[in-house]
Write an enzyme that holds these catalytic residues in place. Structure first.
Site, PDB file in Angstrom:
ATOM      1  CD  GLU A 163      81.991 -66.235-128.284  1.00 25.85           C
ATOM      2  OE1 GLU A 163      82.760 -65.915-127.352  1.00 25.85           O
ATOM      3  OE2 GLU A 163      82.314 -67.053-129.161  1.00 25.85           O
ATOM      4  CG  ASP A 193      81.109 -75.664-126.717  1.00 26.29           C
ATOM      5  OD1 ASP A 193      80.899 -74.575-127.286  1.00 26.29           O
ATOM      6  OD2 ASP A 193      81.982 -76.464-127.095  1.00 26.29           O
TER       7      ASP A 193
END
Length: 681
Positions: A519, A583
């Protein structure tokens, strides 16, 4: 995921007041082993297929339940949370609670949702007035008035999307905003690309449309003609829409118009009349994500017979209400869902009811959830992890070789301005004025959605409320909001396999640590990097650094373009770029933070595994998932996330530590030469 979009994409610390009581219990799904060797297929070389090495036996032993479209770690935890909430709902429905209390209101909604006898009794009578109102329309003005009525009365959003939200270039202001829309199928390609899969979906869509019209009194011939009308109209709208990849560009989708200016180019739309009708008074400008769409749509509406537009408006009511009506409507709705996803049996009524209640009065249900299933200790541990990841991210920015000092300074400014949100909101919505009745399920949903609409448009002209959340407490997910520069982690995700008090650091850093890093990295992905520390959409990069970033990002696009599902369908590296970058950065940051812990600096074996092996296996087990073929084919078109196997291995092949942990050598299928490995953040 990036706010407000699902699944981890696409969330000075805001202190949360704990609703936990001393007797609170934490929902517990702690396994006997945090890395269970019986889930691994050790006959597979990790350097050839790390996803199946880590998860192969689990995949074989965990087929997709008939009521699901996919089954993996997320689904297991969602099911666990759903069962926990089911108990809360049943207790609330059975309680003799005080009128107006949280328990009473939640219980009433659940009682109405579970009263299938009453729902069958009323059938489609609850939408007769809406269909009759549409029948009475005689001109284009009536069509547009009806479209506004439907948006303001929770009957759907025909023609386009509309909401009030933050102005991306002036984030202290809330602005009315409109966007391309008007279609039913998940993606424009379903209308525009001819192949066998899309033909099957069109056939199922035809059956669905015809069935709902017949159920509301149309003849078979009328229903068939209605489908052709709807298909042709929606296909024209699909042609006017930009692709999902194009819509990822925050600059291209930021277009501000005066109401008079937009009205001039999009007649018969009259925005000076429509905005007040949409309950937004005093606005003089609109934000538009695709101006050409509205010009094309305006011409389409002006040239379409009013009777055809009435059919389209009726369809908007029917498709929006079908899942809430009697069994024949629900069955028709599910048959269409089956064609799209491959789901075998309908989700149980209690679970559908939970999802509805969570979406519509989530801040009431959420208070019951956190009171029983969330503790201050969980928040304190998350605060610590977020701080560790933030410090580590800052160190990595400072050490970047490809970025200039000038851009680094601004990147650190943005990182240090992040607002973390943990668990749940600090200011619950009260739903004042929302009436709920135990014998009026459809009415409860409509009134709750109307309340939400009124609450949303009421934000126009008010200061931006930064206490608001984009997810409810039981949600198994997380998000980043670029305009608020905040990361949020609902209580629901703070459980195994993401997080556990009992787990060693390798598990928590490979799980929730990577989620936190993911995030955070969204603030610096290809879209998020275009927003500054204050949340405004503005360029803070030097030209050279922006070009360097693009070169690195293009390598990631190429990498993911080569991954496939169903043997031949390729991942869209541009559509999934933001999630793939998150990611890649998130896992690298989590690993660097893990290496600061005592376990990360040790060689201690647990169940025969080194700390680094446990870290990477923890990451891999988060993404284990079986997916139905129909769902896989749909997600490739619509989901900005890559499939689970690609998400597992995509970041690993750029991390030297993974090669060392599992002795991955040149010649192994996943091996990438060191000079070709990408480090962005």
């Amino acid at each position: 995921m990036k706010y407000p979009s699902i699944l981890i994409c696409g969330m000075a610390l805001v202190a949360a007041q704990s609703c936990s009581q001393p007797e609170s219990q934490v929902a517990s799904n702690v396994p006997d082993k945090f890395i269970d060797p019986s889930n691994m297929d050790t006959t597979v070389n990790p350097g050839d297929d790390f996803f199946h090495y880590a998860n192969g036996i689990w995949m074989k032993n965990n087929p997709i339940p008939d009521k699901e479209t996919r089954w993996g770690s997320f689904n297991e935890l969602r099911e666990f949370n759903a069962q926990a909430v089911k108990g809360l709902l049943e207790e609330a429905a059975a309680a003799d609670a005080e009128e107006g209390s949280i328990e009473q209101r939640v219980g009433v909604f659940y009682t109405s949702a579970m009263d299938s006898v009453k729902i069958e009794e009323v059938g489609a009578s609850v939408i007769e007035e809406d269909l009759n109102r549409i029948d009475a329309i005689t001109d284009i003005e009536g069509v547009l008035n009806e479209s506004v009525f439907q948006r303001t009365h929770a009957l759907g959003s025909p023609f386009f999307s509309f909401y009030v939200g933050q102005d991306r270039k002036n984030v202290e202001k809330n602005m009315p905003q409109i966007g391309q829309g008007g279609t039913t199928l998940p993606d424009r390609d379903h209308y525009l690309v001819e192949n066998s899969r899309n033909q099957e979906i069109k056939d199922a869509y035809k059956d669905y449309v015809e069935r709902l019209f017949v159920l509301t009194g149309s003849t078979d011939q009328q229903a068939s003609e209605n489908f052709e009308t709807i298909w042709n109209f929606e296909k024209a709208l699909a042609k006017a829409q930009k692709s999902r990849v194009e819509m990822r560009d925050p600059q291209a989708t930021y277009n501000k118009f005066s109401l008079a200016e937009l009205t001039k180019s999009t007649q018969p739309f009259n925005w000076e009349k429509m905005l007040p009708a949409l309950k937004v008074e005093g606005a003089d400008t609109l934000l538009v994500n695709n101006p050409q769409f509205f010009e094309d749509e305006a011409k389409l509406i002006a040239s379409t017979p009013v009777d055809d537009l009435k059919v389209y408006l009726k369809w908007n009511v029917l498709k929006g209400s079908a899942s809430l009506l009697s069994k024949d409507f629900v069955d028709a709705n599910f048959a269409f869902t089956q064609a799209l996803t491959g789901q075998k049996v309908i989700t149980p009524r209690w679970q559908r009811s939970f999802n509805l209640i969570d979406r519509n009065i989530g801040d009431l249900l959420g208070q019951l959830y956190v009171a029983k299933y969330f503790t201050p200790e969980a928040k304190e541990r998350m605060d610590e992890l977020v701080n560790n990841l933030s410090v580590t991210f800052g160190e990595r920015i400072e050490g970047l070789e490809w970025m200039s000092d000038e851009t680094k300074e601004r990147a650190l400014e943005k990182l240090n301005a992040f607002t973390p949100k943990i668990g749940y909101t600090t200011k619950w919505k009260t739903y004042d004025g929302l009436e709920l009745a135990a014998d009026d399920f459809y009415g409860n949903v409509q009134r709750a959605q109307q309340w939400a609409y009124d609450d949303m448009v009421s934000q126009f002209g008010k200061p931006v409320d930064k206490t608001r959340w984009g997810m409810t407490p039981p949600t198994v997910n997380a998000y980043y909001s670029p305009v608020r520069n905040e990361i949020a982690f609902p209580a629901g995700i703070l459980q195994f396999p993401f997080f556990s008090f009992e787990a060693d650091d390798a598990i928590n850093y490979g799980g929730i640590g990577a989620v936190i890093g993911h995030e955070m990295t969204h603030g610096f992905d290809d879209s998020g990097r275009q927003y500054a520390a204050d949340g405004n959409l503005k360029d803070w990069w030097t030209e050279e650094d922006a070009e360097q970033f693009k070169v690195l990002a293009d390598k990631v696009v190429e990498q993911y373009n080569n991954y496939t599902v169903l043997d031949t369908i390729h991942v869209n590296g541009k559509l999934t770029l933001g999630e793939n970058l998150a990611d890649l950065g998130g896992l690298a940051i989590a690993y660097a933070a893990f290496k600061k812990t005592p376990q990360g600096q040790s060689d201690e074996l647990i169940d025969g595994l080194t700390p680094d092996q446990r870290f990477f296996l923890s990451w891999a087990q988060v993404w284990r998932m079986n997916v139905r073929p129909e769902t896989s084919a749909q997600l490739i078109l619509t989901d900005p996330h890559s499939p689970g196997d690609a998400r597992t291995v995509g970041p690993l092949v750029h991390m030297d530590a993974w090669y060392e942990a599992f002795d991955v050598q040149e010649g192994d299928k996943l091996f990438i030469p060191k000079e070709d490995r990408v480090t962005i953040w």
